[in-house]
Design a protein around this motif. Structure first.
Motif, PDB file in Angstrom:
ATOM      1  N   ARG A   1       0.826  -1.207   0.000  1.00  0.00           N
ATOM      2  CA  ARG A   1       0.000   0.000   0.000  1.00  0.00           C
ATOM      3  C   ARG A   1       0.861   1.259   0.000  1.00  0.00           C
ATOM      4  N   ASN A  10      -6.331   6.045   9.962  1.00  0.00           N
ATOM      5  CA  ASN A  10      -7.649   5.435  10.134  1.00  0.00           C
ATOM      6  C   ASN A  10      -8.704   6.471  10.500  1.00  0.00           C
ATOM      7  N   MET A  60      -9.727  -1.169   5.986  1.00  0.00           N
ATOM      8  CA  MET A  60      -8.318  -1.276   5.632  1.00  0.00           C
ATOM      9  C   MET A  60      -7.473  -0.596   6.698  1.00  0.00           C
ATOM     10  N   THR A  61      -6.522  -1.337   7.254  1.00  0.00           N
ATOM     11  CA  THR A  61      -5.657  -0.808   8.294  1.00  0.00           C
ATOM     12  C   THR A  61      -4.206  -1.023   7.910  1.00  0.00           C
ATOM     13  N   SER A  76      -2.100  -3.132   8.965  1.00  0.00           N
ATOM     14  CA  SER A  76      -1.772  -4.545   8.797  1.00  0.00           C
ATOM     15  C   SER A  76      -2.329  -5.129   7.510  1.00  0.00           C
ATOM     16  N   GLY A  77      -3.196  -4.351   6.814  1.00  0.00           N
ATOM     17  CA  GLY A  77      -3.818  -4.855   5.602  1.00  0.00           C
ATOM     18  C   GLY A  77      -5.070  -5.669   5.870  1.00  0.00           C
ATOM     19  N   LYS A  78      -5.481  -5.749   7.145  1.00  0.00           N
ATOM     20  CA  LYS A  78      -6.648  -6.537   7.509  1.00  0.00           C
ATOM     21  C   LYS A  78      -7.751  -5.622   8.052  1.00  0.00           C
ATOM     22  N   PRO A  79      -9.010  -5.983   7.846  1.00  0.00           N
ATOM     23  CA  PRO A  79     -10.103  -5.187   8.427  1.00  0.00           C
ATOM     24  C   PRO A  79     -10.126  -5.369   9.940  1.00  0.00           C
ATOM     25  N   GLN A  80     -10.557  -4.329  10.650  1.00  0.00           N
ATOM     26  CA  GLN A  80     -10.584  -4.371  12.111  1.00  0.00           C
ATOM     27  C   GLN A  80     -11.831  -3.672  12.641  1.00  0.00           C
ATOM     28  N   HIS A 118      -4.797  -2.802  18.369  1.00  0.00           N
ATOM     29  CA  HIS A 118      -4.661  -3.691  17.205  1.00  0.00           C
ATOM     30  C   HIS A 118      -3.191  -3.931  16.860  1.00  0.00           C
ATOM     31  N   SER A 159      -0.255  -6.264  16.117  1.00  0.00           N
ATOM     32  CA  SER A 159      -0.176  -7.656  15.670  1.00  0.00           C
ATOM     33  C   SER A 159       0.758  -8.477  16.541  1.00  0.00           C
TER      34      SER A 159
END
Length: 412
Positions: free
Chosen positions: A125, A249, A269-270, A272-276, A360, A362
């Motif tokens: 990204r 965000n 989109m965050t 980490s590339g994952k939804p949260q 969040h 990881s």
């Protein structure tokens, strides 16, 4: 006329070789050296140009390797090159592999373009950052027409050293990471034999200690926000403080992702590339309920000049309220996130595991930077255990059951 085609090469014998006859069906003829297997000399028509070759077989395929033209390439050099090549063959290496790779190696500019289009834009990204680094620094330093395979370790070290003279250690390390990623891609595609960045040491980066606002400073900051003439921007800053979310965000938050009834904020989109999903507190719900953008813009925090676009960058406004709140020291916008986490640990009594989930992170290692904030909580826990032991000791000395039974003490 019969011609001897195999003999021990000497300079005199080579010089006496006549040109290939003009009426010959081939472009030239070859003679072989009896001293080194595979060493040949081709003689052309007309001027009779003489060229050394090494003919060999590799994995069942016949190949020819040009060693050089005589007399620019001497007989001694031709024999040395032929022996080196035969040594590579004995080790299972095609001596022309490097030459073939170099001929097929792309220029830095063309490979950079392919890297951005085929890899960076697909997997990263932050590909625009890579493009900026390449266009403004990497390509001008090495040269657009420089072949990728010609960039050696010493070239990379010189470039990283030049970057370090004008940028921070962290920035120089990011450039090295980019070059290494490109080189790994080149090795994978078969246009580079190895990664010239491997083994280059990285610069030691500054510890970059985070600045946590104290509870008293937070109070002054919120008061300054209430008095600021840009309430929409202040709302974004307060939202970041209340949620501990990242700036990106918050600025990309859309109303369609805010579920005020269920008190949940969805981030598709965050980093980490994952939804949260993030919970919304009472104060967050009240803050969002007061925003005028709910009916006027898809963005929760729109640009003050164009409601169809999100707020771009509130750093200047943040600096303004810091000054108004008389908060000293270097405080970054990202330190709002650190402050949220620090307050959760040191004042709200939350565990590091809870903070990890709240922010969040990881990896729990990221959250460990707040471990020292938990000292007061740990001290209270240690004191509670000590109190239980003391009461048990007093009860044993007195021979009576302690006023607070063991079960009650533990329950407490």
């Amino acid at each position: 006329m019969n011609r001897v085609t195999r003999f021990r090469f000497t300079v005199r014998a080579i010089e006496q070789l006549p040109p290939c006859p003009l009426d010959a069906p081939s472009k030239g003829y070859e003679v072989s050296d009896t001293e080194i297997p595979g060493l040949r000399l081709s003689v052309s028509k007309g001027a009779g140009r003489k060229t050394f070759w090494l003919r060999y077989s590799f994995r069942g395929a016949k190949r020819a390797m040009r060693l050089g033209a005589f007399p620019a390439t001497s007989l001694a050099d031709a024999r040395r090159l032929a022996l080196e090549a035969r040594g590579q063959l004995d080790r299972g290496i095609d001596p022309q592999e490097g030459r073939d790779l170099k001929r097929s190696s792309p220029t830095l500019a063309s490979f950079a373009k392919d890297y951005l289009e085929d890899y960076a834009k697909v997997h990263k990204r932050s590909w625009r950052d890579d493009q900026s680094k390449l266009d403004l620094h990497v390509i001008p330093f090495f040269g657009a027409e420089r072949r990728l395979c010609d960039i050696q370790r010493r070239d990379v070290e010189r470039f990283i050293g030049a970057v370090r003279k004008t940028h921070s250690p962290a920035t120089a390390n990011r450039f090295l990471s980019l070059l290494s990623a490109m080189a790994r891609r080149g090795v994978t595609l078969g246009v580079l034999p190895d990664n010239p960045c491997r083994g280059i040491p990285r610069f030691r980066e500054n510890s970059g200690k985070s600045r946590y606002l104290s509870l008293e400073e937070v109070g002054r900051l919120v008061v300054a926000m209430d008095k600021d003439p840009a309430p929409s921007v202040m709302a974004a800053l307060r939202f970041m403080l209340l949620t501990g979310c990242r700036r990106s965000n918050a600025l990309k938050a859309r109303w369609e992702h805010m579920d005020l009834e269920r008190r949940i904020w969805f981030m598709p989109m965050t980093k980490s590339g994952k939804p949260q999903y993030s919970p919304l507190s009472d104060e967050c719900i009240a803050l969002l309920g007061r925003l005028k953008s709910r009916q006027a813009s898809p963005w929760v925090f729109p640009s003050p000049t164009d409601s169809t676009k999100p707020l771009r960058d509130p750093r200047k406004a943040f600096a303004r309220v810091l000054a108004a709140a008389c908060i000293k020291g270097h405080v970054r916008l990202h330190d709002i996130r650190h402050t949220h986490a620090a307050l959760a640990v040191s004042h709200a009594g939350q565990t590091l595991f809870t903070v990890q989930k709240l922010l969040h992170h990881s990896s729990p290692q990221t959250t460990m930077i707040y471990s020292h904030m938990a000292n007061s909580t740990l001290a209270r826990a240690s004191q509670a255990v000590s109190d239980v032991i003391t009461r048990a000791m007093q009860a044993a000395k007195g021979g009576d059951v302690a006023p607070d039974s063991e079960e009650a003490s533990l329950a407490r």
